[in-house]
Design a protein around this motif. Structure first.
Motif, PDB file in Angstrom:
ATOM      1  N   VAL A  10      -6.273  -3.251  -5.135  1.00  0.00           N
ATOM      2  CA  VAL A  10      -6.144  -4.432  -6.000  1.00  0.00           C
ATOM      3  C   VAL A  10      -5.139  -4.157  -7.113  1.00  0.00           C
ATOM      4  CG1 VAL A  10      -7.378  -5.871  -7.665  1.00  0.00           C
ATOM      5  CG2 VAL A  10      -8.425  -5.363  -5.463  1.00  0.00           C
ATOM      6  N   ILE A  11      -5.156  -2.959  -7.662  1.00  0.00           N
ATOM      7  CA  ILE A  11      -4.194  -2.602  -8.712  1.00  0.00           C
ATOM      8  C   ILE A  11      -2.771  -2.650  -8.171  1.00  0.00           C
ATOM      9  CG2 ILE A  11      -3.378  -0.696 -10.154  1.00  0.00           C
ATOM     10  CD1 ILE A  11      -6.355   0.054 -10.545  1.00  0.00           C
ATOM     11  N   PHE A  12      -2.554  -2.096  -6.977  1.00  0.00           N
ATOM     12  CA  PHE A  12      -1.221  -2.138  -6.377  1.00  0.00           C
ATOM     13  C   PHE A  12      -0.797  -3.571  -6.055  1.00  0.00           C
ATOM     14  CE2 PHE A  12      -1.761   2.442  -5.054  1.00  0.00           C
ATOM     15  CZ  PHE A  12      -0.789   2.914  -5.918  1.00  0.00           C
ATOM     16  N   LEU A  13      -1.719  -4.398  -5.635  1.00  0.00           N
ATOM     17  CA  LEU A  13      -1.411  -5.796  -5.360  1.00  0.00           C
ATOM     18  C   LEU A  13      -1.002  -6.525  -6.633  1.00  0.00           C
ATOM     19  CD1 LEU A  13      -1.345  -8.111  -3.298  1.00  0.00           C
ATOM     20  CD2 LEU A  13      -3.731  -8.562  -3.914  1.00  0.00           C
ATOM     21  N   ILE A  14      -1.699  -6.265  -7.721  1.00  0.00           N
ATOM     22  CA  ILE A  14      -1.359  -6.888  -9.003  1.00  0.00           C
ATOM     23  C   ILE A  14       0.025  -6.435  -9.467  1.00  0.00           C
ATOM     24  CG2 ILE A  14      -1.973  -6.972 -11.446  1.00  0.00           C
ATOM     25  CD1 ILE A  14      -4.927  -6.896 -10.532  1.00  0.00           C
ATOM     26  N   ILE A  15       0.308  -5.159  -9.337  1.00  0.00           N
ATOM     27  CA  ILE A  15       1.628  -4.639  -9.727  1.00  0.00           C
ATOM     28  C   ILE A  15       2.725  -5.267  -8.871  1.00  0.00           C
ATOM     29  CG2 ILE A  15       3.069  -2.563  -9.749  1.00  0.00           C
ATOM     30  CD1 ILE A  15       0.546  -1.029 -10.614  1.00  0.00           C
ATOM     31  N   PHE A  16       2.453  -5.424  -7.575  1.00  0.00           N
ATOM     32  CA  PHE A  16       3.434  -6.044  -6.688  1.00  0.00           C
ATOM     33  C   PHE A  16       3.677  -7.505  -7.067  1.00  0.00           C
ATOM     34  CE2 PHE A  16       4.312  -8.592  -2.896  1.00  0.00           C
ATOM     35  CZ  PHE A  16       5.531  -8.047  -2.534  1.00  0.00           C
ATOM     36  N   ILE A  17       2.630  -8.242  -7.366  1.00  0.00           N
ATOM     37  CA  ILE A  17       2.774  -9.649  -7.733  1.00  0.00           C
ATOM     38  C   ILE A  17       3.549  -9.790  -9.037  1.00  0.00           C
ATOM     39  CG2 ILE A  17       1.478 -11.697  -8.475  1.00  0.00           C
ATOM     40  CD1 ILE A  17      -0.640 -10.916  -6.384  1.00  0.00           C
ATOM     41  N   ILE A  18       3.266  -8.938 -10.002  1.00  0.00           N
ATOM     42  CA  ILE A  18       4.001  -8.981 -11.274  1.00  0.00           C
ATOM     43  C   ILE A  18       5.491  -8.687 -11.039  1.00  0.00           C
ATOM     44  CG2 ILE A  18       4.301  -7.806 -13.489  1.00  0.00           C
ATOM     45  CD1 ILE A  18       1.242  -7.478 -13.556  1.00  0.00           C
ATOM     46  N   GLY A  19       5.770  -7.684 -10.224  1.00  0.00           N
ATOM     47  CA  GLY A  19       7.163  -7.356  -9.917  1.00  0.00           C
ATOM     48  C   GLY A  19       7.874  -8.476  -9.177  1.00  0.00           C
ATOM     49  N   ALA A  20       7.178  -9.133  -8.256  1.00  0.00           N
ATOM     50  CA  ALA A  20       7.784 -10.234  -7.498  1.00  0.00           C
ATOM     51  C   ALA A  20       8.065 -11.428  -8.398  1.00  0.00           C
ATOM     52  CB  ALA A  20       6.872 -10.641  -6.351  1.00  0.00           C
ATOM     53  N   ARG A  21       7.191 -11.689  -9.338  1.00  0.00           N
ATOM     54  CA  ARG A  21       7.414 -12.819 -10.255  1.00  0.00           C
ATOM     55  C   ARG A  21       8.573 -12.560 -11.211  1.00  0.00           C
ATOM     56  NH1 ARG A  21       1.656 -15.370 -12.151  1.00  0.00           N
ATOM     57  NH2 ARG A  21       1.035 -16.079 -10.082  1.00  0.00           N
ATOM     58  N   LYS A  22       8.783 -11.308 -11.572  1.00  0.00           N
ATOM     59  CA  LYS A  22       9.886 -10.977 -12.490  1.00  0.00           C
ATOM     60  C   LYS A  22      11.222 -10.849 -11.771  1.00  0.00           C
ATOM     61  CE  LYS A  22       7.284  -8.736 -16.117  1.00  0.00           C
ATOM     62  NZ  LYS A  22       7.159  -7.544 -16.951  1.00  0.00           N
ATOM     63  N   GLY A  23      11.232 -10.971 -10.441  1.00  0.00           N
ATOM     64  CA  GLY A  23      12.488 -10.924  -9.697  1.00  0.00           C
ATOM     65  C   GLY A  23      12.911  -9.541  -9.283  1.00  0.00           C
ATOM     66  N   GLN A  24      12.008  -8.614  -9.228  1.00  0.00           N
ATOM     67  CA  GLN A  24      12.335  -7.243  -8.880  1.00  0.00           C
ATOM     68  C   GLN A  24      12.851  -7.120  -7.441  1.00  0.00           C
ATOM     69  OE1 GLN A  24      12.047  -4.602 -10.977  1.00  0.00           O
ATOM     70  NE2 GLN A  24      12.765  -3.162  -9.455  1.00  0.00           N
ATOM     71  N   PHE A  25      12.378  -7.960  -6.542  1.00  0.00           N
ATOM     72  CA  PHE A  25      12.696  -7.817  -5.120  1.00  0.00           C
ATOM     73  C   PHE A  25      13.625  -8.908  -4.603  1.00  0.00           C
ATOM     74  CE2 PHE A  25       8.310  -6.323  -5.862  1.00  0.00           C
ATOM     75  CZ  PHE A  25       8.526  -4.976  -5.656  1.00  0.00           C
ATOM     76  N   GLU A  26      14.329  -9.606  -5.471  1.00  0.00           N
ATOM     77  CA  GLU A  26      15.159 -10.720  -5.033  1.00  0.00           C
ATOM     78  C   GLU A  26      16.457 -10.270  -4.375  1.00  0.00           C
ATOM     79  OE1 GLU A  26      15.849 -13.482  -8.165  1.00  0.00           O
ATOM     80  OE2 GLU A  26      13.769 -14.124  -8.223  1.00  0.00           O
ATOM     81  N   ASP A  27      17.136  -9.300  -4.916  1.00  0.00           N
ATOM     82  CA  ASP A  27      18.440  -8.900  -4.400  1.00  0.00           C
ATOM     83  C   ASP A  27      18.374  -7.451  -3.939  1.00  0.00           C
ATOM     84  OD1 ASP A  27      21.061  -9.029  -3.742  1.00  0.00           O
ATOM     85  OD2 ASP A  27      21.798  -8.729  -5.763  1.00  0.00           O
ATOM     86  N   ASP A  28      17.894  -7.254  -2.746  1.00  0.00           N
ATOM     87  CA  ASP A  28      17.727  -5.887  -2.268  1.00  0.00           C
ATOM     88  C   ASP A  28      18.830  -5.438  -1.324  1.00  0.00           C
ATOM     89  OD1 ASP A  28      16.950  -7.605  -0.313  1.00  0.00           O
ATOM     90  OD2 ASP A  28      15.266  -6.403   0.390  1.00  0.00           O
ATOM     91  N   GLU A  29      19.731  -6.325  -0.928  1.00  0.00           N
ATOM     92  CA  GLU A  29      20.767  -5.944   0.017  1.00  0.00           C
ATOM     93  C   GLU A  29      22.100  -5.632  -0.656  1.00  0.00           C
ATOM     94  OE1 GLU A  29      23.025  -7.743   3.874  1.00  0.00           O
ATOM     95  OE2 GLU A  29      20.939  -8.291   3.537  1.00  0.00           O
ATOM     96  N   SER A  30      22.457  -6.344  -1.690  1.00  0.00           N
ATOM     97  CA  SER A  30      23.784  -6.166  -2.261  1.00  0.00           C
ATOM     98  C   SER A  30      24.023  -4.791  -2.886  1.00  0.00           C
ATOM     99  CB  SER A  30      24.099  -7.275  -3.258  1.00  0.00           C
ATOM    100  OG  SER A  30      23.287  -7.173  -4.386  1.00  0.00           O
TER     101      SER A  30
END
Length: 57
Positions: A10-30
């Motif tokens: 659950v802790i890892f899921l919360i950390i992942f959701i927070i990171g996804a909302r802040k845009g951490q995983f939006e541009d992973d290819e460039s």
């Protein structure tokens, strides 16, 4: 032991959701592609700065 592993998940899921909302995983290819073109940009910059150096043909 099950409570510990579920709470850790659950802790890892919360950390992942927070990171996804802040845009951490939006541009992973460039960034991976950008490293391939850095040398070409540097060569073009050097060529435009001092074109006489590259006309030694």
């Amino acid at each position: 032991m099950i409570i510990c592993s579920v709470s850790l998940a659950v802790i890892f899921l919360i950390i992942f959701i927070i990171g996804a909302r802040k845009g951490q995983f939006e541009d992973d290819e460039s960034p991976a592609v950008r490293i391939l073109f850095d040398d070409e940009k540097q060569a073009e910059e050097k060529h435009t700065e001092n074109p006489q150096e590259y006309r030694k043909e």
